[in-house]
Design a protein around this motif. Sequence first.
Motif, PDB file in Angstrom:
ATOM      1  N   THR A 123     -17.729  31.491 -38.377  1.00 30.16           N
ATOM      2  CA  THR A 123     -17.547  32.999 -38.325  1.00 30.16           C
ATOM      3  C   THR A 123     -16.640  33.377 -39.532  1.00 30.16           C
ATOM      4  OG1 THR A 123     -17.016  34.654 -36.978  1.00 30.16           O
ATOM      5  CG2 THR A 123     -15.452  33.036 -36.924  1.00 30.16           C
ATOM      6  N   VAL A 124     -16.278  34.741 -39.636  1.00 28.61           N
ATOM      7  CA  VAL A 124     -15.626  35.204 -40.580  1.00 28.61           C
ATOM      8  C   VAL A 124     -14.472  36.172 -39.942  1.00 28.61           C
ATOM      9  CG1 VAL A 124     -15.430  36.812 -42.614  1.00 28.61           C
ATOM     10  CG2 VAL A 124     -17.401  35.270 -42.435  1.00 28.61           C
ATOM     11  N   GLN A 125     -13.357  35.789 -40.324  1.00 30.78           N
ATOM     12  CA  GLN A 125     -12.168  36.648 -39.515  1.00 30.78           C
ATOM     13  C   GLN A 125     -11.096  36.859 -40.567  1.00 30.78           C
ATOM     14  OE1 GLN A 125     -10.616  35.205 -35.877  1.00 30.78           O
ATOM     15  NE2 GLN A 125     -12.702  34.698 -34.965  1.00 30.78           N
ATOM     16  N   ASP A 126     -10.453  38.200 -40.733  1.00 30.04           N
ATOM     17  CA  ASP A 126      -9.591  38.308 -41.702  1.00 30.04           C
ATOM     18  C   ASP A 126     -10.228  37.939 -43.111  1.00 30.04           C
ATOM     19  OD1 ASP A 126      -7.995  39.611 -39.670  1.00 30.04           O
ATOM     20  OD2 ASP A 126      -7.126  37.552 -39.365  1.00 30.04           O
ATOM     21  N   ASN A 127     -11.105  38.190 -43.326  1.00 22.13           N
ATOM     22  CA  ASN A 127     -12.043  38.036 -44.792  1.00 22.13           C
ATOM     23  C   ASN A 127     -12.056  36.513 -44.952  1.00 22.13           C
ATOM     24  OD1 ASN A 127     -13.549  39.158 -46.803  1.00 22.13           O
ATOM     25  ND2 ASN A 127     -11.833  38.986 -48.116  1.00 22.13           N
ATOM     26  N   LYS A 128     -11.901  35.422 -44.031  1.00 22.57           N
ATOM     27  CA  LYS A 128     -11.878  34.020 -44.456  1.00 22.57           C
ATOM     28  C   LYS A 128     -12.834  33.460 -43.337  1.00 22.57           C
ATOM     29  CE  LYS A 128      -7.297  33.333 -46.005  1.00 22.57           C
ATOM     30  NZ  LYS A 128      -6.007  32.446 -45.922  1.00 22.57           N
ATOM     31  N   LEU A 129     -13.579  32.393 -43.902  1.00 26.87           N
ATOM     32  CA  LEU A 129     -14.586  31.661 -43.194  1.00 26.87           C
ATOM     33  C   LEU A 129     -13.526  30.681 -42.191  1.00 26.87           C
ATOM     34  CD1 LEU A 129     -17.649  31.134 -43.558  1.00 26.87           C
ATOM     35  CD2 LEU A 129     -17.257  29.238 -44.665  1.00 26.87           C
ATOM     36  N   MET A 130     -14.000  30.522 -41.139  1.00 28.90           N
ATOM     37  CA  MET A 130     -13.222  29.693 -40.000  1.00 28.90           C
ATOM     38  C   MET A 130     -14.201  29.405 -38.888  1.00 28.90           C
ATOM     39  SD  MET A 130     -11.060  32.592 -37.661  1.00 28.90           S
ATOM     40  CE  MET A 130     -10.800  31.124 -36.539  1.00 28.90           C
ATOM     41  N   VAL A 131     -13.917  28.335 -38.407  1.00 29.58           N
ATOM     42  CA  VAL A 131     -14.746  27.696 -37.173  1.00 29.58           C
ATOM     43  C   VAL A 131     -13.748  28.110 -35.713  1.00 29.58           C
ATOM     44  CG1 VAL A 131     -15.622  25.627 -36.100  1.00 29.58           C
ATOM     45  CG2 VAL A 131     -15.712  26.165 -38.555  1.00 29.58           C
ATOM     46  N   THR A 132     -14.402  28.625 -35.034  1.00 23.57           N
ATOM     47  CA  THR A 132     -13.557  29.008 -33.597  1.00 23.57           C
ATOM     48  C   THR A 132     -13.529  27.816 -32.786  1.00 23.57           C
ATOM     49  OG1 THR A 132     -15.708  29.686 -32.445  1.00 23.57           O
ATOM     50  CG2 THR A 132     -14.457  31.375 -33.629  1.00 23.57           C
TER      51      THR A 132
END
Length: 397
Positions: A123-132
Amino acid sequence: MSFIIKHPIIIMVILIVIGAAMYPLGAVVGKNIPPQNPEEISAVPIGETVLNGTTVVDNNKIRKAPVIYYPEYLMDYYKKQKYLEIFTSLTTGAAPTPIKNITGSGISNNGSAEGIKGAGMLTVQDNKLMVTNPTFVWGYKVPNTIAVKTETGIDIKQGDTTLRSVAEKDFNNDTIPRQYMTLDEFLSWFKNVPVGNTTNLDYSLSNFNDGRNMVPADKIATYFGEGVLKDMQTHPSDQPIMAYNGAQTQEVISETSTAMNYYATTSNILRAANADQFIKAWNNTIIPPHTRAHGSNDVFFTAVYDSDPNATTKWAAHGTCPPGRALRDAVMGAGSPLPTGMTMDYTDTIDNEADLIRGIIVENPNDFPIKIIIWSDGGTNGEGMTSIYAKVIALRP
């Protein structure tokens, strides 16, 4: 290149000098360069389910920036001993943006998913790519593969694509998918429907609570385990399927027991067998928060005759009311409303018009998943059954 590796102290000094010289100009000019869209560097679609080790960053898509704008990139690569990146940056004047600048938690410096429990989601959070890191994940099964009856047999299709055609003479356990229906059930469907009729052969998981993309049928066991696949095979389509249960604590919030009474006017052996099937249908059922659920449909009930002249129903699945009573009292004790298809009566707990599988529905109004445990003191098929017990467990992260 070998000089860099053999003389790290010298190269560090060079980098500090270069960085100090470039920083004033880079700090001013660099502010005018918009950051790269995280979705541009993803190796898989946003919303995709991923496991530890899955490559989620396409390094070839990471933007290279002039070293003069971002001299700190050189120091970052030096700390990580990425000497090739340093050499390339110094000789070309452009440095790849460090992954840490455009990614968040759950992604390693090499661009793969790491440190997640269970099946994460890109996903994308705070304009960064990340994995939940998932806690509780549930979805609903949707048709993935269907059979369409033709003049000579069937077409097996996924969407608008025909995977293969099977002639009627070739119907067998090897040619017909049987995860969700037996060959006999399939043959019964085929013999009793007109050309053009369809039936579902396989299912995907979709409509997830965390918004992740649909998981195709052939990935369900890989991502979530064989147990989830089994749940899909034994529950109706409108049943929420708990795909990942990350509960760290389990708290009993309600429990009850009831008697399996003896009646002289009917077969108590058959009654006990029906009670045993009801228990099997509901034991270990997990209901996500603010959803409704049936028990398993992988059960069989027997019609039992009651010779009592005062009996309101002569032929019925007698024996299901005692475990139904235990289920009802336990879930209502946990805050659920009266289950659909049930009454508050002691002996006629289940409505005479209710289907014993699809007609009994329990709602979980809580903010956490609940797990239903129901059992008896009887042996196989309910032999010797005298008491039935039920409890509801709150699952918390």
